[in-house]
Motif scaffolding. Structure first.
Motif, PDB file in Angstrom:
ATOM      1  N   LEU A  24      44.666  91.420  21.119  1.00 26.25           N
ATOM      2  CA  LEU A  24      45.123  92.715  20.637  1.00 26.25           C
ATOM      3  C   LEU A  24      44.556  93.862  21.475  1.00 26.25           C
ATOM      4  CD1 LEU A  24      46.829  94.011  18.429  1.00 26.25           C
ATOM      5  CD2 LEU A  24      44.797  94.077  16.995  1.00 26.25           C
ATOM      6  N   GLU A  25      43.286  93.786  21.829  1.00 26.02           N
ATOM      7  CA  GLU A  25      42.674  94.840  22.633  1.00 26.02           C
ATOM      8  C   GLU A  25      43.286  94.898  24.040  1.00 26.02           C
ATOM      9  OE1 GLU A  25      40.604  97.247  21.630  1.00 26.02           O
ATOM     10  OE2 GLU A  25      40.924  96.380  19.638  1.00 26.02           O
ATOM     11  N   VAL A  26      43.577  93.739  24.600  1.00 27.22           N
ATOM     12  CA  VAL A  26      44.203  93.694  25.928  1.00 27.22           C
ATOM     13  C   VAL A  26      45.595  94.311  25.869  1.00 27.22           C
ATOM     14  CG1 VAL A  26      45.039  92.172  27.757  1.00 27.22           C
ATOM     15  CG2 VAL A  26      42.854  91.698  26.648  1.00 27.22           C
ATOM     16  N   LEU A  27      46.358  93.976  24.831  1.00 23.42           N
ATOM     17  CA  LEU A  27      47.698  94.554  24.677  1.00 23.42           C
ATOM     18  C   LEU A  27      47.633  96.068  24.518  1.00 23.42           C
ATOM     19  CD1 LEU A  27      49.497  91.981  22.353  1.00 23.42           C
ATOM     20  CD2 LEU A  27      50.015  92.488  24.729  1.00 23.42           C
ATOM     21  N   ARG A  28      46.673  96.536  23.734  1.00 20.78           N
ATOM     22  CA  ARG A  28      46.526  97.988  23.560  1.00 20.78           C
ATOM     23  C   ARG A  28      46.222  98.672  24.884  1.00 20.78           C
ATOM     24  NH1 ARG A  28      43.013  97.869  18.012  1.00 20.78           N
ATOM     25  NH2 ARG A  28      44.782  97.703  16.600  1.00 20.78           N
ATOM     26  N   SER A  29      45.317  98.083  25.658  1.00 19.81           N
ATOM     27  CA  SER A  29      44.971  98.704  26.939  1.00 19.81           C
ATOM     28  C   SER A  29      46.154  98.670  27.906  1.00 19.81           C
ATOM     29  CB  SER A  29      43.752  98.032  27.560  1.00 19.81           C
ATOM     30  OG  SER A  29      44.024  96.694  27.874  1.00 19.81           O
ATOM     31  N   GLN A  30      46.954  97.607  27.869  1.00 16.82           N
ATOM     32  CA  GLN A  30      48.136  97.532  28.728  1.00 16.82           C
ATOM     33  C   GLN A  30      49.159  98.601  28.343  1.00 16.82           C
ATOM     34  OE1 GLN A  30      49.428  93.465  28.292  1.00 16.82           O
ATOM     35  NE2 GLN A  30      48.091  92.728  29.933  1.00 16.82           N
ATOM     36  N   ILE A  31      49.331  98.817  27.042  1.00 20.45           N
ATOM     37  CA  ILE A  31      50.265  99.845  26.574  1.00 20.45           C
ATOM     38  C   ILE A  31      49.778 101.225  27.003  1.00 20.45           C
ATOM     39  CG2 ILE A  31      51.149 101.017  24.502  1.00 20.45           C
ATOM     40  CD1 ILE A  31      51.308  98.220  23.199  1.00 20.45           C
ATOM     41  N   LEU A  32      48.480 101.479  26.828  1.00 19.80           N
ATOM     42  CA  LEU A  32      47.927 102.777  27.234  1.00 19.80           C
ATOM     43  C   LEU A  32      48.070 103.000  28.735  1.00 19.80           C
ATOM     44  CD1 LEU A  32      44.725 103.059  25.026  1.00 19.80           C
ATOM     45  CD2 LEU A  32      46.806 104.424  24.878  1.00 19.80           C
ATOM     46  N   LEU A  33      47.827 101.953  29.508  1.00 18.72           N
ATOM     47  CA  LEU A  33      47.970 102.060  30.958  1.00 18.72           C
ATOM     48  C   LEU A  33      49.411 102.367  31.336  1.00 18.72           C
ATOM     49  CD1 LEU A  33      46.525 101.804  33.674  1.00 18.72           C
ATOM     50  CD2 LEU A  33      47.129  99.388  33.655  1.00 18.72           C
ATOM     51  N   THR A  34      50.352 101.713  30.673  1.00 19.43           N
ATOM     52  CA  THR A  34      51.773 101.962  30.931  1.00 19.43           C
ATOM     53  C   THR A  34      52.145 103.392  30.566  1.00 19.43           C
ATOM     54  OG1 THR A  34      52.285  99.647  30.490  1.00 19.43           O
ATOM     55  CG2 THR A  34      54.118 101.188  30.396  1.00 19.43           C
ATOM     56  N   LEU A  35      51.688 103.838  29.406  1.00 21.07           N
ATOM     57  CA  LEU A  35      51.983 105.209  28.997  1.00 21.07           C
ATOM     58  C   LEU A  35      51.357 106.214  29.953  1.00 21.07           C
ATOM     59  CD1 LEU A  35      51.539 104.945  25.130  1.00 21.07           C
ATOM     60  CD2 LEU A  35      53.676 105.186  26.394  1.00 21.07           C
ATOM     61  N   GLN A  36      50.137 105.948  30.372  1.00 22.19           N
ATOM     62  CA  GLN A  36      49.450 106.859  31.283  1.00 22.19           C
ATOM     63  C   GLN A  36      50.158 106.918  32.634  1.00 22.19           C
ATOM     64  OE1 GLN A  36      45.452 105.754  32.171  1.00 22.19           O
ATOM     65  NE2 GLN A  36      44.941 107.735  33.048  1.00 22.19           N
ATOM     66  N   SER A  37      50.533 105.769  33.163  1.00 27.95           N
ATOM     67  CA  SER A  37      51.202 105.763  34.465  1.00 27.95           C
ATOM     68  C   SER A  37      52.582 106.406  34.369  1.00 27.95           C
ATOM     69  CB  SER A  37      51.303 104.344  35.025  1.00 27.95           C
ATOM     70  OG  SER A  37      52.143 103.551  34.222  1.00 27.95           O
ATOM     71  N   THR A  38      53.264 106.216  33.248  1.00 23.20           N
ATOM     72  CA  THR A  38      54.567 106.842  33.056  1.00 23.20           C
ATOM     73  C   THR A  38      54.409 108.357  32.999  1.00 23.20           C
ATOM     74  OG1 THR A  38      55.325 104.916  31.834  1.00 23.20           O
ATOM     75  CG2 THR A  38      56.606 106.911  31.571  1.00 23.20           C
ATOM     76  N   GLY A  39      53.389 108.815  32.314  1.00 23.92           N
ATOM     77  CA  GLY A  39      53.135 110.263  32.237  1.00 23.92           C
ATOM     78  C   GLY A  39      52.802 110.844  33.598  1.00 23.92           C
ATOM     79  N   THR A  40      52.008 110.125  34.368  1.00 22.43           N
ATOM     80  CA  THR A  40      51.649 110.585  35.711  1.00 22.43           C
ATOM     81  C   THR A  40      52.893 110.684  36.588  1.00 22.43           C
ATOM     82  OG1 THR A  40      49.508 109.516  35.475  1.00 22.43           O
ATOM     83  CG2 THR A  40      50.167 110.094  37.700  1.00 22.43           C
ATOM     84  N   ARG A  41      53.737 109.665  36.513  1.00 25.27           N
ATOM     85  CA  ARG A  41      54.976 109.690  37.297  1.00 25.27           C
ATOM     86  C   ARG A  41      55.873 110.847  36.862  1.00 25.27           C
ATOM     87  NH1 ARG A  41      56.774 104.031  36.283  1.00 25.27           N
ATOM     88  NH2 ARG A  41      54.795 103.025  36.568  1.00 25.27           N
ATOM     89  N   LEU A  42      55.930 111.119  35.578  1.00 20.43           N
ATOM     90  CA  LEU A  42      56.755 112.208  35.067  1.00 20.43           C
ATOM     91  C   LEU A  42      56.248 113.552  35.593  1.00 20.43           C
ATOM     92  CD1 LEU A  42      59.053 113.158  33.209  1.00 20.43           C
ATOM     93  CD2 LEU A  42      57.369 113.266  31.367  1.00 20.43           C
TER      94      LEU A  42
END
Length: 173
Positions: A132-150
């Protein structure tokens, strides 16, 4: 019902009630020392292993989760109930999968996760998922990278214009 049985049923019912998932296992043929090892491994991830009579388990389950329709053959043979207040069922699935690979026992009868009933195969597939913790960190990383790209995408036209103006200003000088 005798008071002792009522207390045991209530104990099992309380464990099921406060648990995010319930796993029923058949521990036929497991030596006491091996079963103690399984309990020790499960305790490391805050999972309780309760052993009770099948009739008491069935009564407790019907009292707490009447919508969970289980096959009658689940309540044949010795049954242990695994419960946990932790949400990460993958940790328990990984322990059981490794334990079964090591000792060829126990047999998983069924599991209930958020009112979904899973068979042994489906439950053991959860062991292959990240925690669960790994999945949460992967989701946060995806959201963060998407925000950076935006932000880069939004800033790019202005940056390109600034570079173009700078280029022309250097040519004129």
């Amino acid at each position: 019902m005798r008071i002792e049985k009522e207390l045991l049923k209530n104990h099992v019912a309380e464990a099921i009630k406060h648990s995010h998932f319930v796993v029923f296992i058949d521990f036929t043929g497991i030596k006491v020392s091996v079963f103690s090892e399984l309990r020790k491994r499960l305790k490391a991830v805050n999972c309780r292993c309760l052993v009770s009579k099948n009739t008491l388990i069935r009564m407790a389950l019907n009292e707490i989760k009447p919508e969970a329709v289980l096959a009658e053959n689940i309540f044949k043979g010795p049954t242990a109930v695994l419960t946990s207040e932790e949400k990460d069922v993958t940790a328990v699935a990984k322990i059981l999968k490794n334990f079964i690979a090591e000792f060829q026992l126990p047999k998983i009868k069924t599991a209930i996760i958020e009112n979904a009933v899973l068979n042994e195969t489906d439950f053991l597939k959860l062991a292959d998922l990240p925690g669960l913790e790994v999945l949460r960190s992967q989701i946060l990383l995806t959201l963060q990278s998407t925000g950076t790209r935006l932000v880069r995408l939004i800033n790019e036209p202005a940056s390109a214009l600034a570079r173009l103006i700078e280029k022309y200003s250097k040519k004129e000088s």
